[in-house]
Design a protein around this motif. Sequence first.
Motif, PDB file in Angstrom:
ATOM      1  N   LEU A  72       0.815  -1.220   0.000  1.00 22.49           N
ATOM      2  CA  LEU A  72       0.000   0.000   0.000  1.00 22.49           C
ATOM      3  C   LEU A  72       0.847   1.269   0.000  1.00 22.49           C
ATOM      4  O   LEU A  72       0.336   2.359   0.257  1.00 22.49           O
ATOM      5  N   ALA A  75      -0.553   4.199  -2.111  1.00 28.05           N
ATOM      6  CA  ALA A  75      -1.728   4.835  -1.518  1.00 28.05           C
ATOM      7  C   ALA A  75      -1.340   5.737  -0.355  1.00 28.05           C
ATOM      8  O   ALA A  75      -1.844   6.859  -0.215  1.00 28.05           O
ATOM      9  N   ARG A  78       0.188   8.982  -1.525  1.00 29.89           N
ATOM     10  CA  ARG A  78      -0.767   9.965  -2.045  1.00 29.89           C
ATOM     11  C   ARG A  78      -1.317  10.854  -0.933  1.00 29.89           C
ATOM     12  O   ARG A  78      -1.837  11.942  -1.197  1.00 29.89           O
ATOM     13  N   ALA A 107      -6.620   8.957  -1.615  1.00 29.27           N
ATOM     14  CA  ALA A 107      -5.656   7.859  -1.516  1.00 29.27           C
ATOM     15  C   ALA A 107      -6.104   6.616  -2.264  1.00 29.27           C
ATOM     16  O   ALA A 107      -5.313   5.687  -2.466  1.00 29.27           O
ATOM     17  N   GLY A 108      -7.372   6.579  -2.676  1.00 28.65           N
ATOM     18  CA  GLY A 108      -7.898   5.384  -3.312  1.00 28.65           C
ATOM     19  C   GLY A 108      -8.171   4.274  -2.319  1.00 28.65           C
ATOM     20  O   GLY A 108      -8.074   3.091  -2.653  1.00 28.65           O
ATOM     21  N   LEU A 109      -8.533   4.655  -1.098  1.00 33.35           N
ATOM     22  CA  LEU A 109      -8.811   3.692  -0.033  1.00 33.35           C
ATOM     23  C   LEU A 109     -10.291   3.728   0.344  1.00 33.35           C
ATOM     24  O   LEU A 109     -10.996   4.696   0.044  1.00 33.35           O
ATOM     25  N   GLU A 124      -8.566  -1.667   3.260  1.00 32.15           N
ATOM     26  CA  GLU A 124      -7.417  -2.280   2.601  1.00 32.15           C
ATOM     27  C   GLU A 124      -6.278  -2.626   3.561  1.00 32.15           C
ATOM     28  O   GLU A 124      -5.364  -3.361   3.189  1.00 32.15           O
TER      29      GLU A 124
END
Length: 209
Positions: A72, A75, A78, A107-109, A124
């Motif tokens: 990760l 992420a 970011r 962050a795309g989380l 995640e």
Amino acid sequence: MHRVVDLKILYFGTPVVLISTRNPDGTANLAPMSSAWWLGDQCMLGMNTASRTTQNLVRERECVLNLPASGLAAAVDRLALLSGAPEMTPHKIEKGYRYEPDKFAAAGLSPLPAELVAAPRVAECPIQLECEVLSSQPFGIDTECLAHSMRVLRAHVAEELIIPGTQHVDPMGWDPLIMKFCEFFGEATPLHPSRLATAWQIPNPATSH
């Protein structure tokens, strides 16, 4: 031979933690940090007093400490220069921070409801620790930092990381994201048997078959 060095950073290597807290308006904030140490069911976090996370911790008295695996890193990175507070300190402006109200999306989380605290978990992250804040005390000399003492109320661990038939995390399967001198590392290679693990009766999957 050793040489005297004026070290600017003392991050010799600690696990990265994604701290999720609740903002004053009820939305979620998410911030990476790597100034944490652990003992028993408690931990200590060192954070700047001006951060939105610190303000949330002092007000809400709870959070989730999410431990990302090494995969990760992108992420987490970011989130590195994002601030959950619209008011930026001169230091953050100088470093290039920008205000971002939705850290999870940036962050795309994915947020996941916690069970005992209001702040969300990070879906995640393989390990998620719901915590209460025990105390927040000034830390250091001539610094604007607080040391937050936390107690873990509930631990959520990905099934694949649990040694079957036990309440222990498989240390060979767990590959935490490590921050060393502001760079990301993942290190999951066993080096030497530990007598301390034997004393605590912690099973070693590598030698149990």
